[in-house]
Structures are given as structure tokens and as C-alpha cells.
Design an enzyme around this catalytic site. Structure first.
Site, PDB file in Angstrom:
ATOM      1  N   GLY A 152       1.866   2.428  10.775  1.00  0.00           N
ATOM      2  CA  GLY A 152       2.825   3.521  10.627  1.00  0.00           C
ATOM      3  C   GLY A 152       3.494   3.958  11.917  1.00  0.00           C
ATOM      4  N   SER A 171       2.942  -1.908  10.600  1.00  0.00           N
ATOM      5  CA  SER A 171       4.372  -1.883  10.923  1.00  0.00           C
ATOM      6  C   SER A 171       5.091  -3.197  10.615  1.00  0.00           C
ATOM      7  CB  SER A 171       4.584  -1.482  12.390  1.00  0.00           C
ATOM      8  OG  SER A 171       4.140  -0.147  12.587  1.00  0.00           O
ATOM      9  N   ASN A 217       0.864  -1.179   0.000  1.00  0.00           N
ATOM     10  CA  ASN A 217       0.000   0.000   0.000  1.00  0.00           C
ATOM     11  C   ASN A 217       0.903   1.232   0.000  1.00  0.00           C
ATOM     12  OD1 ASN A 217      -1.865   2.005   0.433  1.00  0.00           O
ATOM     13  ND2 ASN A 217      -2.362   1.394   2.537  1.00  0.00           N
ATOM     14  N   GLU A 239      -5.814  -4.937  10.501  1.00  0.00           N
ATOM     15  CA  GLU A 239      -4.833  -3.862  10.707  1.00  0.00           C
ATOM     16  C   GLU A 239      -5.197  -3.084  11.965  1.00  0.00           C
ATOM     17  OE1 GLU A 239      -2.585  -2.612   6.984  1.00  0.00           O
ATOM     18  OE2 GLU A 239      -4.407  -1.450   6.999  1.00  0.00           O
ATOM     19  N   HIS A 269      -9.733   1.305   4.472  1.00  0.00           N
ATOM     20  CA  HIS A 269      -8.487   1.518   5.228  1.00  0.00           C
ATOM     21  C   HIS A 269      -8.755   2.511   6.360  1.00  0.00           C
ATOM     22  CE1 HIS A 269      -4.411   2.700   6.236  1.00  0.00           C
ATOM     23  NE2 HIS A 269      -4.016   1.577   5.652  1.00  0.00           N
ATOM     24  N   LYS A 272       0.110   4.225  -0.440  1.00  0.00           N
ATOM     25  CA  LYS A 272      -0.568   5.431   0.080  1.00  0.00           C
ATOM     26  C   LYS A 272      -0.342   6.609  -0.886  1.00  0.00           C
ATOM     27  CE  LYS A 272      -0.181   3.398   4.592  1.00  0.00           C
ATOM     28  NZ  LYS A 272      -0.269   3.546   6.028  1.00  0.00           N
TER      29      LYS A 272
HETATM   30  P1  PGA Z   1       2.447   0.400   7.724  1.00  0.00           P
HETATM   31  O1  PGA Z   1       1.033   0.617   7.017  1.00  0.00           O
HETATM   32  O2  PGA Z   1       3.014  -0.886   7.183  1.00  0.00           O
HETATM   33  O3  PGA Z   1       3.258   1.592   7.336  1.00  0.00           O
HETATM   34  O4  PGA Z   1       2.186   0.315   9.176  1.00  0.00           O
HETATM   35  C1  PGA Z   1       0.164  -0.432   6.794  1.00  0.00           C
HETATM   36  C2  PGA Z   1      -1.095   0.060   6.126  1.00  0.00           C
HETATM   37  O5  PGA Z   1      -1.479   1.203   6.375  1.00  0.00           O
HETATM   38  O6  PGA Z   1      -1.724  -0.641   5.359  1.00  0.00           O
END
Ligand code: PGA
Length: 257
Positions: A171, A202, A8, A165, A93, A10
């Protein structure tokens, strides 16, 4: 069954040139990796720049609208995504729930529209830290699922992917403890018997394997040959680490063995 890793990206990267660079490095890096399906979900604006290079890598989008066409300024329909070569779409999400105020009812419409357009929706669910501290994790997940999948015929559950998640793990560098995450998957498998479930939050090359391999107890059921372990996730949804090309390739390699 192949493990699924979904990148992802983003709202990154900012240029098409960088999009192409990351994509081609990843494509090369995962070329000989078996047993893993890699899906890249770049921003909408980048989809057409890599659509003709997908083969070993599948293409996904980060969101879609629930109507096929018409006067919906700024929206992108599942059919448009399908026509661009997408096979997957992330829906619900937590960043969209938070910043765009997306509700489970909207998410429900998006899932149905995505399935009609022959896309595979990746439905994100997860509790906040406050909800976890209050011991409400399973209740929250159950409610999110119930509302997001409302009136979805049971046979369509096979056309769907769930991503667990935990909101507090996204993040933050604080991935969910493996055993805690596995309690969740055992809980989800009670109702979603065949639906693949991913872990996200993460993920990095050090912790990735622990979610997809059934190292820890409790594996309570004897498995038939080829049957998936009940306490192992079917794959990962990766944000930050998916933009670090080497790290992402490392993750793909790690979970393929
Ligand atoms: P991250 O994000 O791996 O940076 O924690 C995961 C996500 O938002 O799908």
C-alpha cells in the site's frame, strides 16, 4: 502452469451494489484471458452476493478461524467459507499480524484448519523495512515459515500457496525491486520446491510482468520444457490495484502473454 492473481479487496467496497459492479466488470474483462487464474477475495459480507457468479473467477476469503464451529464470537470457520463456494483463503496478512496481533502460532492453526476444510491457504510472509535494512530478510522469512508450517506434513506443502509481501511495500506505492524480490524467490524455492509463490506489495500494470517473467538473471538452471523459471513468481497478490477494475484487467492481460 497458470499464473495466479489474487485480488485482496481488504475492507472494500462499502456496498454490495459496488461489489457486484466491480465483480461483473472484472469478470467480463478477463473472459478471454488464458493462462491466468483469477481469485477475488472480497470481505466476508460480500461473499454470498457473488458466490453464484464465480466460474472463470474463483472466490477466496481474507481470513478464517481455526475451529470448525462453536462458541467463537465473531469468527468465521473454514468450513463456512467452503460452503459459500470459496476455494482459497488468505492467512497471516501483515495487516492482521499488525492490527489483530496474529501470531505465527495462530496462523499455523488456521493453515491446518483451512487445508482440512479443503481450502487453499495463501500464507503471507514478509519482512519490515527495519528488518530488511538490518539484512535480516531471509532470517525473518525463514522463521515465519518455520512457525507457520510447524508440524505440517511435507506432502501438504502442495496444498498451500506462499505470498511474499514485504511489509514496507504494501500500500505504499514502493514495490520491491524486481531483482531483490527474485533473490527472495530463489531463497524460498530451496525449501519450498513445488509450492507456488506469489509476490505482493504495490503491484500495478506497469510492474506486474517483471515479477512473473524470468527476464533477469540469475536463471542458473537449465529448464525442461514446461518447467517454471526459478526466478519467476507464480503469480501476484494485489491490494489497491485490484479495486481499480481497468487496472486489474490490464494486469491480468499483461501477465497472460
Ligand atoms: P497493495 O496490497 O497491492 O495495495 O500493496 C497488497 C496486499 O496487501 O496484499
Amino acid at each position: 502452469m497458470k499464473k495466479l492473481i489474487v485480488a485482496n479487496w481488504k475492507m472494500n467496497p462499502q456496498s454490495i451494489a459496488e461489489t457486484k459492479r466491480i465483480f461483473s466488470v472484472v469478470k467480463k474483462g478477463i473472459k478471454n484471458i488464458k493462462n491466468v487464474e483469477v481469485v477475488i477475495c472480497p470481505p466476508f459480507t460480500a461473499l454470498s452476493s457473488i458466490q453464484y457468479q464465480v466460474s472463470s473467477i474463483k472466490l477466496g476469503a481474507q481470513d478464517c478461524f481455526w475451529e470448525e464451529k462453536g462458541a467463537f464470537t465473531g469468527e468465521i470457520s473454514p468450513l463456512m467459507l467452503k460452503n459459500l463456494g470459496c476455494e482459497y483463503v488468505i492467512v497471516g496478512h501483515s495487516e492482521r499480524r499488525k492490527y489483530l496481533k496474529e501470531t505465527d502460532e495462530m496462523i499455523n492453526k488456521k493453515i491446518k484448519a483451512a487445508i482440512i476444510a479443503k481450502l487453499k491457504p495463501i500464507l503471507c510472509i514478509g519482512e519490515t523495512l527495519e528488518e530488511r535494512k538490518k539484512g535480516k530478510t531471509f532470517k525473518v522469512l525463514n522463521e515465519q515459515l518455520k512457525r507457520a508450517l510447524n508440524h505440517l506434513p511435507t506432502h501438504l506443502l502442495n496444498h498451500l500457496i506462499i505470498a511474499y509481501e514485504p511489509v514496507w511495500a504494501i500500500g505504499t506505492g514502493q514495490a520491491c525491486d524486481t531483482l531483490e524480490a527474485k533473490k527472495v524467490i530463489l531463497f524460498l524455492r530451496k525449501s519450498l520446491k513445488k509450492t507456488p509463490v506469489l509476490y505482493g506489495g504495490s503491484v500495478n500494470s506497469k510492474n506486474a510482468v517483471s515479477y512473473v517473467k524470468d527476464y533477469n538473471p540469475p536463471t542458473t538452471l537449465p529448464l525442461a520444457k514446461g518447467e517454471r523459471a526459478p526466478a519467476a513468481f507464480d503469480g501476484l497478490l494485489i491490494g489497491g490495484a485490484s479495486l481499480k477494475r481497468k487496472e486489474f484487467i490490464k494486469i491480468a492481460k499483461a501477465i497472460s502473454t
